[in-house]
Design a protein around this motif. Structure first.
Motif, PDB file in Angstrom:
ATOM      1  N   GLU A  35       0.796  -1.226   0.000  1.00 46.58           N
ATOM      2  CA  GLU A  35       0.000   0.000   0.000  1.00 46.58           C
ATOM      3  C   GLU A  35       0.828   1.275   0.000  1.00 46.58           C
ATOM      4  OE1 GLU A  35      -1.878   0.832   4.147  1.00 46.58           O
ATOM      5  OE2 GLU A  35      -1.529  -1.331   4.036  1.00 46.58           O
ATOM      6  N   PHE A  36       2.151   1.158   0.181  1.00 42.71           N
ATOM      7  CA  PHE A  36       2.998   2.340   0.297  1.00 42.71           C
ATOM      8  C   PHE A  36       4.172   2.322  -0.661  1.00 42.71           C
ATOM      9  CE2 PHE A  36       1.758   1.833   4.939  1.00 42.71           C
ATOM     10  CZ  PHE A  36       0.846   2.859   4.951  1.00 42.71           C
ATOM     11  N   ASP A  37       4.458   3.497  -1.247  1.00 40.57           N
ATOM     12  CA  ASP A  37       5.783   3.710  -1.832  1.00 40.57           C
ATOM     13  C   ASP A  37       6.668   4.208  -0.689  1.00 40.57           C
ATOM     14  OD1 ASP A  37       5.095   6.431  -1.458  1.00 40.57           O
ATOM     15  OD2 ASP A  37       4.983   6.867  -3.601  1.00 40.57           O
ATOM     16  N   VAL A  38       7.925   4.515  -0.961  1.00 42.94           N
ATOM     17  CA  VAL A  38       8.843   4.910   0.116  1.00 42.94           C
ATOM     18  C   VAL A  38       8.332   6.144   0.848  1.00 42.94           C
ATOM     19  CG1 VAL A  38      11.177   5.773   0.614  1.00 42.94           C
ATOM     20  CG2 VAL A  38      10.872   3.786  -0.885  1.00 42.94           C
ATOM     21  N   LYS A  39       7.897   7.156   0.121  1.00 34.57           N
ATOM     22  CA  LYS A  39       7.397   8.367   0.774  1.00 34.57           C
ATOM     23  C   LYS A  39       6.176   8.053   1.633  1.00 34.57           C
ATOM     24  CE  LYS A  39       5.893  13.107  -0.122  1.00 34.57           C
ATOM     25  NZ  LYS A  39       5.655  14.120  -1.181  1.00 34.57           N
ATOM     26  N   GLY A  40       5.269   7.247   1.120  1.00 33.31           N
ATOM     27  CA  GLY A  40       4.085   6.863   1.882  1.00 33.31           C
ATOM     28  C   GLY A  40       4.441   6.063   3.126  1.00 33.31           C
ATOM     29  N   ALA A 118      14.437  -0.678   3.898  1.00 36.07           N
ATOM     30  CA  ALA A 118      15.756  -1.113   3.428  1.00 36.07           C
ATOM     31  C   ALA A 118      15.649  -1.821   2.082  1.00 36.07           C
ATOM     32  CB  ALA A 118      16.400  -2.031   4.467  1.00 36.07           C
ATOM     33  N   ARG A 119      14.680  -2.712   1.948  1.00 38.90           N
ATOM     34  CA  ARG A 119      14.518  -3.433   0.680  1.00 38.90           C
ATOM     35  C   ARG A 119      14.207  -2.470  -0.462  1.00 38.90           C
ATOM     36  NH1 ARG A 119      14.403  -9.253   0.128  1.00 38.90           N
ATOM     37  NH2 ARG A 119      15.937  -9.747   1.723  1.00 38.90           N
ATOM     38  N   ALA A 120      13.338  -1.523  -0.201  1.00 37.93           N
ATOM     39  CA  ALA A 120      12.908  -0.591  -1.242  1.00 37.93           C
ATOM     40  C   ALA A 120      14.021   0.345  -1.692  1.00 37.93           C
ATOM     41  CB  ALA A 120      11.713   0.219  -0.747  1.00 37.93           C
ATOM     42  N   THR A 121      14.964   0.624  -0.803  1.00 33.38           N
ATOM     43  CA  THR A 121      15.999   1.622  -1.106  1.00 33.38           C
ATOM     44  C   THR A 121      17.396   1.014  -1.250  1.00 33.38           C
ATOM     45  OG1 THR A 121      16.292   2.107   1.256  1.00 33.38           O
ATOM     46  CG2 THR A 121      14.705   3.476   0.020  1.00 33.38           C
ATOM     47  N   GLY A 122      17.494  -0.309  -1.207  1.00 36.78           N
ATOM     48  CA  GLY A 122      18.775  -0.972  -1.405  1.00 36.78           C
ATOM     49  C   GLY A 122      19.745  -0.822  -0.242  1.00 36.78           C
ATOM     50  N   GLN A 123      19.227  -0.604   0.960  1.00 39.26           N
ATOM     51  CA  GLN A 123      20.088  -0.458   2.135  1.00 39.26           C
ATOM     52  C   GLN A 123      20.242  -1.807   2.839  1.00 39.26           C
ATOM     53  OE1 GLN A 123      19.489   3.118   4.626  1.00 39.26           O
ATOM     54  NE2 GLN A 123      17.704   3.514   3.314  1.00 39.26           N
ATOM     55  N   GLU A 124      21.348  -1.938   3.547  1.00 35.72           N
ATOM     56  CA  GLU A 124      21.562  -3.123   4.377  1.00 35.72           C
ATOM     57  C   GLU A 124      20.658  -3.041   5.597  1.00 35.72           C
ATOM     58  OE1 GLU A 124      23.569  -5.846   3.874  1.00 35.72           O
ATOM     59  OE2 GLU A 124      23.848  -4.980   1.874  1.00 35.72           O
ATOM     60  N   TYR A 125      20.153  -4.190   6.029  1.00 39.80           N
ATOM     61  CA  TYR A 125      19.305  -4.215   7.220  1.00 39.80           C
ATOM     62  C   TYR A 125      19.547  -5.511   7.965  1.00 39.80           C
ATOM     63  CZ  TYR A 125      15.157  -3.909  10.199  1.00 39.80           C
ATOM     64  OH  TYR A 125      14.302  -3.843  11.268  1.00 39.80           O
ATOM     65  N   ASP A 126      20.009  -5.368   9.166  1.00 34.59           N
ATOM     66  CA  ASP A 126      20.259  -6.508  10.031  1.00 34.59           C
ATOM     67  C   ASP A 126      19.520  -6.243  11.339  1.00 34.59           C
ATOM     68  OD1 ASP A 126      21.331  -8.864  11.005  1.00 34.59           O
ATOM     69  OD2 ASP A 126      23.158  -7.891  11.720  1.00 34.59           O
ATOM     70  N   PRO A 127      18.271  -6.726  11.451  1.00 37.87           N
ATOM     71  CA  PRO A 127      17.497  -6.404  12.643  1.00 37.87           C
ATOM     72  C   PRO A 127      18.103  -7.036  13.896  1.00 37.87           C
ATOM     73  CG  PRO A 127      16.353  -8.045  11.338  1.00 37.87           C
ATOM     74  CD  PRO A 127      17.550  -7.601  10.537  1.00 37.87           C
ATOM     75  N   ASP A 128      17.900  -6.375  15.005  1.00 36.92           N
ATOM     76  CA  ASP A 128      18.352  -6.848  16.298  1.00 36.92           C
ATOM     77  C   ASP A 128      17.687  -8.198  16.596  1.00 36.92           C
ATOM     78  OD1 ASP A 128      19.442  -6.544  19.031  1.00 36.92           O
ATOM     79  OD2 ASP A 128      17.346  -6.243  19.590  1.00 36.92           O
ATOM     80  N   PRO A 129      18.474  -9.247  16.875  1.00 39.09           N
ATOM     81  CA  PRO A 129      17.883 -10.569  17.124  1.00 39.09           C
ATOM     82  C   PRO A 129      16.872 -10.587  18.268  1.00 39.09           C
ATOM     83  CG  PRO A 129      20.259 -10.760  16.819  1.00 39.09           C
ATOM     84  CD  PRO A 129      19.943  -9.292  16.878  1.00 39.09           C
ATOM     85  N   TRP A 178      11.245 -10.667  -1.383  1.00 33.61           N
ATOM     86  CA  TRP A 178      10.797  -9.524  -2.174  1.00 33.61           C
ATOM     87  C   TRP A 178      11.980  -8.675  -2.606  1.00 33.61           C
ATOM     88  CZ3 TRP A 178      11.072  -4.251  -2.383  1.00 33.61           C
ATOM     89  CH2 TRP A 178      10.127  -3.579  -3.149  1.00 33.61           C
ATOM     90  N   LYS A 179      11.939  -8.282  -3.863  1.00 33.45           N
ATOM     91  CA  LYS A 179      12.940  -7.361  -4.413  1.00 33.45           C
ATOM     92  C   LYS A 179      12.195  -6.328  -5.252  1.00 33.45           C
ATOM     93  CE  LYS A 179      16.751 -10.666  -4.679  1.00 33.45           C
ATOM     94  NZ  LYS A 179      17.269 -10.532  -3.401  1.00 33.45           N
ATOM     95  N   PRO A 180      12.750  -5.136  -5.328  1.00 31.12           N
ATOM     96  CA  PRO A 180      12.083  -4.101  -6.143  1.00 31.12           C
ATOM     97  C   PRO A 180      12.115  -4.441  -7.621  1.00 31.12           C
ATOM     98  CG  PRO A 180      14.088  -3.233  -5.090  1.00 31.12           C
ATOM     99  CD  PRO A 180      13.929  -4.653  -4.679  1.00 31.12           C
TER     100      PRO A 180
END
Length: 180
Positions: A35-40, A118-129, A178-180
């Motif tokens: 339902e959202f683009d990055v800005k949304g 992160a996925r939408a903008t190509g950033q690395e994301y390693d969530p806190d376990p 999921w990938k853009p």
């Protein structure tokens, strides 16, 4: 509250860092949150931060305003409100839910929407376990209510031995691939 605030803070800071790194030309990119683009999505995060700040004061739900580009600042204010012990006491009259439930809802939003961004903008994301573990445990208990309220989508199948974060994503309706 004492053990939840550090987890909420780490998850919030990770997501705020991702928001800060978004470039203007990425605002129209699609996200895994259909339902959202990055800005949304950032606007949604701004609203969630403002709403949870109000809820942490036992206040009302707030309406979503227009995109302002100030999620990190709103998130800091929200964390300041929730760092007060009284924020965790009782239930919120506007939502009728225990404050501990609301704190976990915030955590799920930060962990999952951080990944979306992160996925939408190509950033690395390693969530806190620890954040992932708590978010998954909470979501397993609340997923049906979340689906009834339109917060979560239909589950996406992931292998039983998938990492906990992939299981969380699949449970709420996100495809971990999921990938853009």
């Amino acid at each position: 509250m004492d053990d939840m605030m550090p987890v909420m803070t780490r998850a919030t800071e990770r997501t705020a860092g991702l928001v800060r790194a978004v470039r203007q030309e990425q605002l129209a990119h699609a996200t895994p949150c259909a339902e959202f683009d990055v800005k949304g999505l950032i606007n949604h995060l701004e609203w969630v931060a403002e709403m949870f700040e109000s809820l942490g004061r036992k206040g009302a739900m707030v309406e979503q305003g227009p995109y302002a580009g100030d999620f990190p600042e709103r998130a800091e204010r929200m964390l300041a409100v929730w760092s007060r012990p009284e924020a965790w006491e009782g239930s919120n009259p506007a939502m009728g839910l225990p404050m501990t439930t609301l704190g976990h809802m915030w955590l799920v939003d930060m962990v999952v929407h951080g990944w979306d961004l992160a996925r939408a903008t190509g950033q690395e994301y390693d969530p806190d376990p620890e954040a992932v573990s708590r978010a998954l445990s909470f979501t397993v208990q609340m997923v049906e209510m979340g689906r009834q309220r339109g917060v979560f989508g239909p589950p996406v199948a992931v292998p039983d031995d998938a990492p906990p974060f992939d299981r969380l994503l699949g449970l709420i309706g996100r495809d971990p691939a999921w990938k853009p």
